[in-house]
Write a protein that holds these residues in place. Structure first.
Motif, PDB file in Angstrom:
ATOM      1  N   TRP A  99       0.832  -1.205   0.000  1.00  0.00           N
ATOM      2  CA  TRP A  99       0.000   0.000   0.000  1.00  0.00           C
ATOM      3  C   TRP A  99       0.862   1.249   0.000  1.00  0.00           C
ATOM      4  N   LEU A 100       1.894   1.247   0.844  1.00  0.00           N
ATOM      5  CA  LEU A 100       2.791   2.388   0.912  1.00  0.00           C
ATOM      6  C   LEU A 100       3.518   2.596  -0.417  1.00  0.00           C
ATOM      7  N   GLY A 101       3.973   1.510  -1.020  1.00  0.00           N
ATOM      8  CA  GLY A 101       4.643   1.595  -2.319  1.00  0.00           C
ATOM      9  C   GLY A 101       3.720   2.140  -3.398  1.00  0.00           C
ATOM     10  N   LEU A 102       2.475   1.665  -3.405  1.00  0.00           N
ATOM     11  CA  LEU A 102       1.514   2.165  -4.394  1.00  0.00           C
ATOM     12  C   LEU A 102       1.223   3.650  -4.186  1.00  0.00           C
ATOM     13  N   ALA A 103       1.107   4.055  -2.931  1.00  0.00           N
ATOM     14  CA  ALA A 103       0.857   5.471  -2.649  1.00  0.00           C
ATOM     15  C   ALA A 103       2.038   6.333  -3.100  1.00  0.00           C
ATOM     16  N   LEU A 104       3.263   5.879  -2.811  1.00  0.00           N
ATOM     17  CA  LEU A 104       4.443   6.640  -3.219  1.00  0.00           C
ATOM     18  C   LEU A 104       4.579   6.700  -4.733  1.00  0.00           C
ATOM     19  N   LEU A 105       4.317   5.582  -5.410  1.00  0.00           N
ATOM     20  CA  LEU A 105       4.398   5.577  -6.875  1.00  0.00           C
ATOM     21  C   LEU A 105       3.308   6.457  -7.495  1.00  0.00           C
ATOM     22  N   SER A 106       2.131   6.477  -6.885  1.00  0.00           N
ATOM     23  CA  SER A 106       1.061   7.353  -7.381  1.00  0.00           C
ATOM     24  C   SER A 106       1.437   8.816  -7.194  1.00  0.00           C
ATOM     25  N   ALA A 107       2.035   9.138  -6.050  1.00  0.00           N
ATOM     26  CA  ALA A 107       2.481  10.516  -5.813  1.00  0.00           C
ATOM     27  C   ALA A 107       3.574  10.899  -6.804  1.00  0.00           C
ATOM     28  N   ALA A 108       4.499   9.977  -7.061  1.00  0.00           N
ATOM     29  CA  ALA A 108       5.568  10.257  -8.027  1.00  0.00           C
ATOM     30  C   ALA A 108       4.994  10.468  -9.423  1.00  0.00           C
ATOM     31  N   THR A 109       3.986   9.685  -9.780  1.00  0.00           N
ATOM     32  CA  THR A 109       3.347   9.848 -11.085  1.00  0.00           C
ATOM     33  C   THR A 109       2.710  11.230 -11.204  1.00  0.00           C
ATOM     34  N   THR A 110       2.040  11.660 -10.151  1.00  0.00           N
ATOM     35  CA  THR A 110       1.406  12.976 -10.154  1.00  0.00           C
ATOM     36  C   THR A 110       2.446  14.084 -10.259  1.00  0.00           C
ATOM     37  N   ILE A 111       3.534  13.949  -9.527  1.00  0.00           N
ATOM     38  CA  ILE A 111       4.599  14.958  -9.580  1.00  0.00           C
ATOM     39  C   ILE A 111       5.188  15.052 -10.981  1.00  0.00           C
ATOM     40  N   VAL A 112       5.436  13.907 -11.604  1.00  0.00           N
ATOM     41  CA  VAL A 112       5.996  13.908 -12.960  1.00  0.00           C
ATOM     42  C   VAL A 112       5.000  14.513 -13.947  1.00  0.00           C
ATOM     43  N   ALA A 113       3.726  14.162 -13.800  1.00  0.00           N
ATOM     44  CA  ALA A 113       2.710  14.680 -14.721  1.00  0.00           C
ATOM     45  C   ALA A 113       2.573  16.194 -14.627  1.00  0.00           C
ATOM     46  N   LEU A 114       2.776  16.744 -13.443  1.00  0.00           N
ATOM     47  CA  LEU A 114       2.635  18.185 -13.256  1.00  0.00           C
ATOM     48  C   LEU A 114       3.951  18.944 -13.439  1.00  0.00           C
ATOM     49  N   SER A 115       5.031  18.236 -13.645  1.00  0.00           N
ATOM     50  CA  SER A 115       6.344  18.870 -13.762  1.00  0.00           C
ATOM     51  C   SER A 115       6.555  19.431 -15.171  1.00  0.00           C
ATOM     52  N   PRO A 116       7.548  20.299 -15.326  1.00  0.00           N
ATOM     53  CA  PRO A 116       7.827  20.870 -16.648  1.00  0.00           C
ATOM     54  C   PRO A 116       8.739  19.992 -17.516  1.00  0.00           C
ATOM     55  N   LEU A 117       8.836  18.708 -17.205  1.00  0.00           N
ATOM     56  CA  LEU A 117       9.656  17.809 -18.028  1.00  0.00           C
ATOM     57  C   LEU A 117       9.078  17.706 -19.435  1.00  0.00           C
ATOM     58  N   SER A 118       9.924  17.357 -20.367  1.00  0.00           N
ATOM     59  CA  SER A 118       9.448  17.182 -21.744  1.00  0.00           C
ATOM     60  C   SER A 118       8.478  16.001 -21.806  1.00  0.00           C
ATOM     61  N   ALA A 119       7.606  16.040 -22.779  1.00  0.00           N
ATOM     62  CA  ALA A 119       6.580  15.007 -22.902  1.00  0.00           C
ATOM     63  C   ALA A 119       7.169  13.603 -23.068  1.00  0.00           C
ATOM     64  N   PRO A 120       8.179  13.399 -23.919  1.00  0.00           N
ATOM     65  CA  PRO A 120       8.721  12.039 -24.043  1.00  0.00           C
ATOM     66  C   PRO A 120       9.311  11.509 -22.734  1.00  0.00           C
ATOM     67  N   LEU A 121      10.001  12.362 -21.999  1.00  0.00           N
ATOM     68  CA  LEU A 121      10.603  11.920 -20.743  1.00  0.00           C
ATOM     69  C   LEU A 121       9.538  11.645 -19.690  1.00  0.00           C
ATOM     70  N   SER A 122       8.582  12.531 -19.551  1.00  0.00           N
ATOM     71  CA  SER A 122       7.537  12.311 -18.547  1.00  0.00           C
ATOM     72  C   SER A 122       6.684  11.096 -18.893  1.00  0.00           C
ATOM     73  N   GLY A 123       6.406  10.895 -20.156  1.00  0.00           N
ATOM     74  CA  GLY A 123       5.649   9.713 -20.569  1.00  0.00           C
ATOM     75  C   GLY A 123       6.389   8.420 -20.255  1.00  0.00           C
ATOM     76  N   ALA A 124       7.689   8.419 -20.497  1.00  0.00           N
ATOM     77  CA  ALA A 124       8.496   7.237 -20.193  1.00  0.00           C
ATOM     78  C   ALA A 124       8.520   6.970 -18.689  1.00  0.00           C
ATOM     79  N   LEU A 125       8.666   8.010 -17.890  1.00  0.00           N
ATOM     80  CA  LEU A 125       8.668   7.832 -16.435  1.00  0.00           C
ATOM     81  C   LEU A 125       7.322   7.323 -15.928  1.00  0.00           C
TER      82      LEU A 125
END
Length: 84
Positions: free
Chosen positions: A8-34
């Motif tokens: 559960w903790l791992g899923l929560a952390l991975l979901s938070a990381a996904t949200t951070i990457v989606a909202l970050s200014p990273l390029s689309a190819p890099l954020s999509g890969a992450l």
């Protein structure tokens, strides 16, 4: 802490990381890969700990092999889509 709690903790952390990457200014190819990598990691957690395949080596190997192939297929299609 049980294995299910750690999952559960791992899923929560991975979901938070996904949200951070989606909202970050990273390029689309890099954020999509992450995001695809995070999705693979979340699926692996679900298969191993929620479905309790960590204790069944034969099934675990087959399921994770199929998951890996599917993830590579999605990543390949994503790369092709970004090149077009």
């Amino acid at each position: 802490m049980t294995a299910l709690d750690r999952a559960w903790l791992g899923l929560a952390l991975l979901s938070a990381a996904t949200t951070i990457v989606a909202l970050s200014p990273l390029s689309a190819p890099l954020s999509g890969a992450l995001i695809l990598i995070f999705a693979w990691a979340k699926a692996r957690l679900i298969f191993l700990w929620y479905l309790e395949l960590a204790d069944v080596p034969a099934w675990r190997g087959g399921i994770l092999f199929g998951l890996g192939l599917f993830s590579l297929l999605l990543f390949g299609l994503y790369v092709i889509g970004t090149l077009v």
